[in-house]
Design a protein around this motif. Structure first.
Motif, PDB file in Angstrom:
ATOM      1  N   LEU A 109      68.599  58.074 -19.664  1.00 21.88           N
ATOM      2  CA  LEU A 109      69.285  58.653 -20.814  1.00 21.88           C
ATOM      3  C   LEU A 109      70.174  59.824 -20.417  1.00 21.88           C
ATOM      4  O   LEU A 109      71.289  59.963 -20.920  1.00 21.88           O
ATOM      5  N   LYS A 110      69.710  60.653 -19.470  1.00 24.57           N
ATOM      6  CA  LYS A 110      70.483  61.834 -19.085  1.00 24.57           C
ATOM      7  C   LYS A 110      71.787  61.456 -18.384  1.00 24.57           C
ATOM      8  O   LYS A 110      72.727  62.266 -18.353  1.00 24.57           O
ATOM      9  N   GLN A 111      71.866  60.267 -17.800  1.00 24.87           N
ATOM     10  CA  GLN A 111      73.119  59.805 -17.205  1.00 24.87           C
ATOM     11  C   GLN A 111      73.993  59.103 -18.241  1.00 24.87           C
ATOM     12  O   GLN A 111      75.220  59.127 -18.144  1.00 24.87           O
ATOM     13  N   TYR A 112      73.352  58.464 -19.222  1.00 21.38           N
ATOM     14  CA  TYR A 112      74.111  57.737 -20.247  1.00 21.38           C
ATOM     15  C   TYR A 112      74.900  58.682 -21.147  1.00 21.38           C
ATOM     16  O   TYR A 112      76.068  58.428 -21.461  1.00 21.38           O
ATOM     17  N   ILE A 113      74.283  59.765 -21.573  1.00 17.53           N
ATOM     18  CA  ILE A 113      74.898  60.647 -22.576  1.00 17.53           C
ATOM     19  C   ILE A 113      76.260  61.177 -22.143  1.00 17.53           C
ATOM     20  O   ILE A 113      77.241  61.044 -22.890  1.00 17.53           O
ATOM     21  N   ASP A 149      91.697  49.712 -24.359  1.00 18.95           N
ATOM     22  CA  ASP A 149      91.169  50.027 -23.033  1.00 18.95           C
ATOM     23  C   ASP A 149      89.732  49.529 -22.910  1.00 18.95           C
ATOM     24  O   ASP A 149      89.148  49.037 -23.865  1.00 18.95           O
ATOM     25  N   ASP A 150      89.190  49.635 -21.702  1.00 17.41           N
ATOM     26  CA  ASP A 150      87.839  49.159 -21.428  1.00 17.41           C
ATOM     27  C   ASP A 150      86.877  50.335 -21.288  1.00 17.41           C
ATOM     28  O   ASP A 150      87.298  51.472 -21.039  1.00 17.41           O
ATOM     29  N   VAL A 151      85.609  50.042 -21.427  1.00 12.64           N
ATOM     30  CA  VAL A 151      84.569  51.063 -21.289  1.00 12.64           C
ATOM     31  C   VAL A 151      83.417  50.491 -20.481  1.00 12.64           C
ATOM     32  O   VAL A 151      83.302  49.272 -20.296  1.00 12.64           O
ATOM     33  N   LEU A 152      82.561  51.371 -19.992  1.00  9.29           N
ATOM     34  CA  LEU A 152      81.348  50.961 -19.287  1.00  9.29           C
ATOM     35  C   LEU A 152      80.181  50.956 -20.267  1.00  9.29           C
ATOM     36  O   LEU A 152      79.938  51.942 -20.964  1.00  9.29           O
ATOM     37  N   ILE A 153      79.480  49.829 -20.308  1.00  2.45           N
ATOM     38  CA  ILE A 153      78.311  49.676 -21.177  1.00  2.45           C
ATOM     39  C   ILE A 153      77.079  49.527 -20.288  1.00  2.45           C
ATOM     40  O   ILE A 153      77.055  48.663 -19.395  1.00  2.45           O
ATOM     41  N   PRO A 154      76.042  50.339 -20.480  1.00  4.81           N
ATOM     42  CA  PRO A 154      74.842  50.170 -19.644  1.00  4.81           C
ATOM     43  C   PRO A 154      74.109  48.892 -20.022  1.00  4.81           C
ATOM     44  O   PRO A 154      74.002  48.553 -21.201  1.00  4.81           O
ATOM     45  N   TYR A 155      73.612  48.186 -19.015  1.00  5.74           N
ATOM     46  CA  TYR A 155      72.830  46.990 -19.330  1.00  5.74           C
ATOM     47  C   TYR A 155      71.571  47.388 -20.099  1.00  5.74           C
ATOM     48  O   TYR A 155      71.152  46.701 -21.031  1.00  5.74           O
ATOM     49  N   ALA A 156      70.984  48.512 -19.704  1.00  5.42           N
ATOM     50  CA  ALA A 156      69.785  49.006 -20.383  1.00  5.42           C
ATOM     51  C   ALA A 156      69.697  50.508 -20.170  1.00  5.42           C
ATOM     52  O   ALA A 156      70.314  51.061 -19.253  1.00  5.42           O
ATOM     53  N   ILE A 157      68.933  51.163 -21.023  1.00  2.00           N
ATOM     54  CA  ILE A 157      68.717  52.613 -20.945  1.00  2.00           C
ATOM     55  C   ILE A 157      67.217  52.861 -20.777  1.00  2.00           C
ATOM     56  O   ILE A 157      66.394  52.197 -21.417  1.00  2.00           O
ATOM     57  N   ALA A 158      66.892  53.816 -19.915  1.00  2.62           N
ATOM     58  CA  ALA A 158      65.488  54.177 -19.695  1.00  2.62           C
ATOM     59  C   ALA A 158      65.164  55.478 -20.410  1.00  2.62           C
ATOM     60  O   ALA A 158      65.887  56.470 -20.269  1.00  2.62           O
ATOM     61  N   ILE A 159      64.104  55.449 -21.194  1.00  3.99           N
ATOM     62  CA  ILE A 159      63.544  56.661 -21.808  1.00  3.99           C
ATOM     63  C   ILE A 159      62.205  56.873 -21.113  1.00  3.99           C
ATOM     64  O   ILE A 159      61.207  56.233 -21.448  1.00  3.99           O
ATOM     65  N   GLY A 160      62.191  57.734 -20.114  1.00  2.00           N
ATOM     66  CA  GLY A 160      61.011  57.835 -19.264  1.00  2.00           C
ATOM     67  C   GLY A 160      60.854  56.523 -18.508  1.00  2.00           C
ATOM     68  O   GLY A 160      61.775  56.076 -17.834  1.00  2.00           O
ATOM     69  N   ASN A 161      59.716  55.872 -18.649  1.00  2.00           N
ATOM     70  CA  ASN A 161      59.492  54.570 -18.015  1.00  2.00           C
ATOM     71  C   ASN A 161      59.637  53.409 -18.983  1.00  2.00           C
ATOM     72  O   ASN A 161      59.349  52.262 -18.631  1.00  2.00           O
ATOM     73  N   GLU A 162      60.075  53.691 -20.209  1.00  2.00           N
ATOM     74  CA  GLU A 162      60.330  52.621 -21.183  1.00  2.00           C
ATOM     75  C   GLU A 162      61.806  52.227 -21.101  1.00  2.00           C
ATOM     76  O   GLU A 162      62.683  53.079 -20.931  1.00  2.00           O
ATOM     77  N   VAL A 163      62.086  50.931 -21.247  1.00  2.00           N
ATOM     78  CA  VAL A 163      63.442  50.415 -21.075  1.00  2.00           C
ATOM     79  C   VAL A 163      63.922  49.760 -22.372  1.00  2.00           C
ATOM     80  O   VAL A 163      63.227  48.921 -22.950  1.00  2.00           O
ATOM     81  N   ILE A 164      65.120  50.149 -22.813  1.00  2.00           N
ATOM     82  CA  ILE A 164      65.740  49.575 -24.011  1.00  2.00           C
ATOM     83  C   ILE A 164      66.985  48.810 -23.581  1.00  2.00           C
ATOM     84  O   ILE A 164      67.901  49.398 -22.991  1.00  2.00           O
ATOM     85  N   GLN A 165      67.019  47.520 -23.849  1.00  2.00           N
ATOM     86  CA  GLN A 165      68.205  46.746 -23.490  1.00  2.00           C
ATOM     87  C   GLN A 165      69.331  47.047 -24.479  1.00  2.00           C
ATOM     88  O   GLN A 165      69.144  47.002 -25.693  1.00  2.00           O
ATOM     89  N   VAL A 166      70.521  47.330 -23.942  1.00  2.00           N
ATOM     90  CA  VAL A 166      71.692  47.664 -24.744  1.00  2.00           C
ATOM     91  C   VAL A 166      72.728  46.540 -24.694  1.00  2.00           C
ATOM     92  O   VAL A 166      73.299  46.162 -25.720  1.00  2.00           O
ATOM     93  N   PHE A 167      72.963  46.011 -23.506  1.00  2.00           N
ATOM     94  CA  PHE A 167      74.016  45.006 -23.338  1.00  2.00           C
ATOM     95  C   PHE A 167      73.690  43.757 -24.144  1.00  2.00           C
ATOM     96  O   PHE A 167      72.597  43.209 -24.070  1.00  2.00           O
TER      97      PHE A 167
END
Length: 445
Positions: A130-134, A202-220
């Motif tokens: 999350l800290k890299q995504y924001i 234009d284009d953007v970078l979308i994360p395949y998934a985001i980690a909140i601690g050791n839990e993973v949320i798929q975004v893509f």
């Protein structure tokens, strides 16, 4: 006629001035490839668990295939493999014909993989913390590249629009406030909103998934996020070029939701069967456009919806939670559009309407624009129509039955006529009799 209730004067001359060319965003600098486990921002245990799940599912994998499945560089994968071997989870197998080492799980590794799957069923690229995504999400804001008159005109060139609409919708998209588009059915509200994404360009970078601690949320979401090719091979083994493979380069997303919207869709969803988390629709739409079509007809009331999004709409941040109850904050970095054919004052009170900022009313067209749409659709369908026949439509039907010149009518009526011409093997010519028949079929009198 169209009118804007935003209450701001527009400097038409300044809007029409050409803008300076934008610098091309260097995604390799925005999201460089990590070269160590620490640089990924993830714990070694999370990455090890993901590694053994991939090997368990595939049976046997080469390092090259692992790199493609997990999205990490070969050096990081080698560190993980070395640790997994020391733990007794991974074993070497016979090399491939071209000399690549193959890896499989030991009995102990299989037991661990089953245990990991019982906790989390996520199986995909390594997530982005999350800290890299924001910060990357905020840097990719569409408002960092303001829309100009020329951009809007170019993006919407395929549409026939009243000129003054461009001077209303453009500033609204550049603002930090949601936009409400309202008016009678068929006036082109949803049709316009579906084309606004073309203006961003234009284009953007979308994360395949985001980690909140050791839990993973798929975004893509492949149905929403459309990959783009920029001619550069993003090989994770090549540290000298390309961006972090955990991010997917895509067109800016356009998420449209209508009557199917529920309160649950606004929260992180956990599937108890697969034991996976899926991102809510506003997180998937970040760095793009979110259109809530037919506002007032959702399975969640407009009042509930606005109460849920008061803080996101005003502060551009949203608060979500996991099944464990852990709360976290994400950017609410998107262009939020509402479209309705209901009276806005019947949906929400005056306080909520003020928060929307821009309210743009759609109504019937004038004869000139209606004629332009009519003959453009004729060309698209391969039909010919005389001016006399078109005037017959206006006089004998629109005027006689007091039907306003709604933008959807030409395509709908001419579509019916095209079907009749095909069925009866007629010449592709719009006649008064075809108009008479199509009108009686289309309208319920």
């Amino acid at each position: 006629m169209l009118r804007s209730d935003a209450g701001h004067a527009l400097d038409v001359q300044s809007l029409s001035q050409p803008s300076e060319p934008d610098e091309i965003r260097d995604v390799s600098k925005l999201a460089p490839k990590p070269i160590s486990i620490d640089a990924t921002g993830l714990s070694e245990s999370l990455l090890l668990d993901l590694l053994v799940k991939h090997i368990f599912t595939a049976g046997v994998l080469t390092k090259e295939l692992m790199v493609a499945k997990i999205g990490l560089t070969g050096g990081i994968l080698q560190q993980l493999l070395d640790t997994a071997k020391k733990l007794g989870w991974v074993e070497n197998r016979q090399t491939t014909v071209d000399g690549q080492m193959r890896y499989a799980l030991s009995h102990t590794g299989e037991i661990h993989a089953k245990l990991v799957f019982s906790r989390s069923g996520y199986l995909g690229l390594a997530p982005v913390p999350l800290k890299q995504y924001i910060p990357i999400c905020k840097q990719q804001s569409s408002r960092a590249r303001p829309i100009t008159y020329e951009m809007l005109e170019q993006g919407l060139k395929a549409l026939v629009l009243p000129q003054d609409l461009l001077y209303k919708i453009g500033p609204a998209m550049n603002s930090n406030r949601p936009v409400l588009i309202y008016g009678p059915p068929g006036t082109g509200k949803s049709y316009l909103c579906r084309h606004l994404n073309l203006t961003l360009g234009d284009d953007v970078l979308i994360p395949y998934a985001i980690a909140i601690g050791n839990e993973v949320i798929q975004v893509f979401d492949p149905e929403l996020h459309h990959r783009t090719e920029d001619g550069v091979t993003n090989n994770p083994l090549d540290l000298g070029s390309g961006h972090d493979p955990r991010w997917i380069k895509c067109q800016r997303p356009l998420r449209i939701t209508g009557g199917e919207l529920t309160a649950e869709m606004l929260e992180v969803q956990f599937d108890t069967h697969s034991r996976t988390y899926m991102a809510p629709l506003q997180l998937k739409a970040n760095n793009g456009i979110l259109l809530l079509d037919d506002l007032g007809r959702q399975r969640i009331s407009a009042k509930q919806l606005f109460n849920r999004w008061i803080i996101p709409m005003e502060e551009h941040r949203d608060f979500l939670s996991l099944q464990s109850g852990e709360h976290f904050e994400i950017p609410f970095e998107l262009i939020l559009l509402f479209s309705t054919n209901l009276d806005p004052k019947e949906l929400v009170d005056e306080a909520f309407l003020r928060r929307l900022g821009y309210k743009i009313h759609f109504d019937a067209l004038n004869t000139e624009l209606y004629r332009k749409i009519w003959f453009r659709v004729c060309d698209e369908l391969g039909l010919s129509c005389s001016e006399e026949t078109f005037l017959h439509l206006l006089k004998e039907y629109h005027q006689k039955f007091a039907k306003p010149l709604i933008p959807c009518y030409p395509r709908d009526l001419l579509g019916i006529m095209s079907d009749q011409i095909c069925f009866m093997k007629l010449e592709p010519v719009v006649t008064q009799s075809l108009i008479d028949s199509a009108w009686s079929i289309y309208f319920v009198e």
